[in-house]
Each structure stands twice: as C-alpha cells, then as structure tokens.
Design a protein around this motif. Sequence first.
Motif, PDB file in Angstrom:
ATOM      1  N   VAL A  73       0.831  -1.207   0.000  1.00 33.32           N
ATOM      2  CA  VAL A  73       0.000   0.000   0.000  1.00 33.32           C
ATOM      3  C   VAL A  73       0.861   1.251   0.000  1.00 33.32           C
ATOM      4  N   ILE A  76      -7.201   3.420   3.410  1.00 38.95           N
ATOM      5  CA  ILE A  76      -7.488   2.331   2.465  1.00 38.95           C
ATOM      6  C   ILE A  76      -8.936   1.878   2.603  1.00 38.95           C
ATOM      7  N   THR A  77      -9.412   1.198   1.563  1.00 40.19           N
ATOM      8  CA  THR A  77     -10.670   0.464   1.628  1.00 40.19           C
ATOM      9  C   THR A  77     -10.517  -0.782   0.771  1.00 40.19           C
ATOM     10  N   GLU A  78     -11.229  -1.808   1.162  1.00 40.30           N
ATOM     11  CA  GLU A  78     -11.164  -3.084   0.438  1.00 40.30           C
ATOM     12  C   GLU A  78     -12.535  -3.541  -0.035  1.00 40.30           C
ATOM     13  N   GLU A  79     -13.518  -2.644   0.080  1.00 38.04           N
ATOM     14  CA  GLU A  79     -14.862  -3.000  -0.360  1.00 38.04           C
ATOM     15  C   GLU A  79     -15.593  -1.766  -0.868  1.00 38.04           C
ATOM     16  N   ARG A 102      -1.545  -5.699  -6.261  1.00 41.01           N
ATOM     17  CA  ARG A 102      -1.931  -5.814  -4.851  1.00 41.01           C
ATOM     18  C   ARG A 102      -2.618  -4.569  -4.297  1.00 41.01           C
ATOM     19  N   ALA A 103      -2.335  -3.407  -4.862  1.00 40.43           N
ATOM     20  CA  ALA A 103      -2.917  -2.172  -4.340  1.00 40.43           C
ATOM     21  C   ALA A 103      -2.863  -1.081  -5.396  1.00 40.43           C
ATOM     22  N   LEU A 140     -11.750  -1.455  -7.501  1.00 46.02           N
ATOM     23  CA  LEU A 140     -11.824  -2.792  -6.916  1.00 46.02           C
ATOM     24  C   LEU A 140     -12.185  -3.841  -7.967  1.00 46.02           C
ATOM     25  N   PRO A 167      -7.214  -5.285  -5.247  1.00 44.29           N
ATOM     26  CA  PRO A 167      -8.115  -5.579  -4.122  1.00 44.29           C
ATOM     27  C   PRO A 167      -8.063  -4.563  -2.991  1.00 44.29           C
ATOM     28  N   VAL A 168      -7.083  -3.655  -3.018  1.00 44.77           N
ATOM     29  CA  VAL A 168      -6.977  -2.620  -1.995  1.00 44.77           C
ATOM     30  C   VAL A 168      -6.855  -1.265  -2.688  1.00 44.77           C
ATOM     31  N   SER A 218      -6.189   2.815  -2.062  1.00 47.93           N
ATOM     32  CA  SER A 218      -5.627   3.717  -1.068  1.00 47.93           C
ATOM     33  C   SER A 218      -5.630   5.155  -1.558  1.00 47.93           C
TER      34      SER A 218
END
Length: 281
Positions: free
Chosen positions: A27, A128-131, A212-213, A243, A248-249, A251
């Motif tokens: 991140v 960050i957010t993942e959803e 990854r980010a 997303l 998946p992440v 930021s």
Amino acid sequence: MLTQTTTRVLEPSDLDAALEVLDRDPVANAFVTARVQVAGLDPWRLGGEMWGFYEDGLLRSLCYSGANLVPVCATPEAVRAFADRARRTGRRCSSIVGPAEATGPLWRLLEPHWGPARDVRSHQPLMITEEPAREVAADPLVRRVRKDEMDLIMPACVAMFTEEVGVSPLAGDGGLLYQARVAELVGSGRSFARVEDGQVVFKAEIGAATARACQIQGVWVAPEFRGRGHSETGMAAVVAYALRDVAPVVSLYVNDFNTAAHAAYRRVGFREVGAFMSVLF
C-alpha cells in the motif's frame, strides 16, 4: 555488534531484490512499485535513480530519486545514508514524499542544506478500503475519460494541481510533462470524471496501480459544484471501478488540514492505516 552497510545506485540486475523490498508494504509503496514494475531499474526508463541500502550484504531499504525523493522501507540507518547521498548529489527533486516515519527524519537531515521548503505537510493520513462504499451510492454518471477528451479533462487537472500544490504544472516546460502524464492515465483507462454540459464536475485518477494495491490521486470538484456531495458519490464510483478492474486494496492520502475531504473519504469507507509526509519545493 558491528554491521557492514553500504549504499549504491541499483542496476537492472537488482530488480528482483528491489521488488522484494517494495512488496513488504504494497500500500505505502504502490507509487514506486508501479513505476518499477513498468520501467525496471534503468534510470532513463525509470525517470530517476533507485538507491539501495545494504546491511551485511542484504538489500534492506530503497530510495527513489527522481522528480520526487521517496524513501521506501527506510530504516533509521538507511535514512542517514540516503540523506548523505542526497546532500552530495544536490537537490534535483520538486518534493520529498513518503511514509512520515522515514520522510520526517530525512527532511530534518536535509533541511539545513536544501531548505527552506515552500511547504511542509508533516501529517497526511494514509487511508485504504477493500470493499465498495456501503453508506454512499456511487454516482452513475462518473465514467472513464475517453482518449478524445484530453481538451476537456486537462483544464480540470491543471486547476486541481494548482489548487493542491500551490504552483501551476504548466510552469517550466509549458506543461509538456504534465500533459503526457494526464494522457498516460487517460490512455490506460485510469482517469474518471462526471461531465455535465461539457464541463467536468468531478474528477479523479488511479495514479498508481499494482496487482496488490492502487492509489487514487487528483480528486477534484469544480468550485461551483462543491457542497453537493459530488466528492463522496464520485469517489464511491471510482472505488467500485478500482476494486473491480485494478486491485483488491484502494488507497489514498489526504492533507490533515482538509477535514472535509477526510470526512468524505471516511463516509465512502476508507480507514486510516498510516501517514505520509510531503515536503514541497
């Protein structure tokens, strides 16, 4: 216990070792990782040098030295070594930016030689957010900017940059490098906007992307449209795109004095995981 340390400019053959360091924090390191994954470590392609700090023969820390000076996973010993190299080479960057725990000490060592800075932003929450957003509906009118819309998006990008950084990106080379960067993001499908009657109301870019980010940058709402929730619904839309299509992440980092933006990002679902720091020249 004595340890042997050394600092040197990395070469293309050091790529795997550099990527291992970058992968420790996907991140915080997204910006540098994205550049390295595309350009490798050749200085001409990378747009700068990658300095490596070695301890007992192992690569421990990095520092990207280009338009920005960016410490990466930098230990206190590495910060001192990078500051020493930076002093000897002289300032070539327009900013120092990176995780606050390394950037702060780096600037304290460089300030007597490089200062004063035009602006120091010592605490910029990294979020960050993942959803996808739960409390804010995504704006259905936010879409990818098309390649034939450079004339439309460029004035909004210049306005955002000037407002955020305090200087125009058109200074110096007349904006050629900045225009090339905007065109790169548009061409890669990472520039987003809501457009009404030929005017950009909201815009944002996914400025850095790895598997990854990714990192959202350049968030901006036209002044006459502020206070109507466009930053929240627009960001919810960009997060959904990111997303689904990128990583998946998701930021971003925000100035701590921009309380309105900080609150808006929280409503979209972002949470703090660290802090960046920026020194602007």
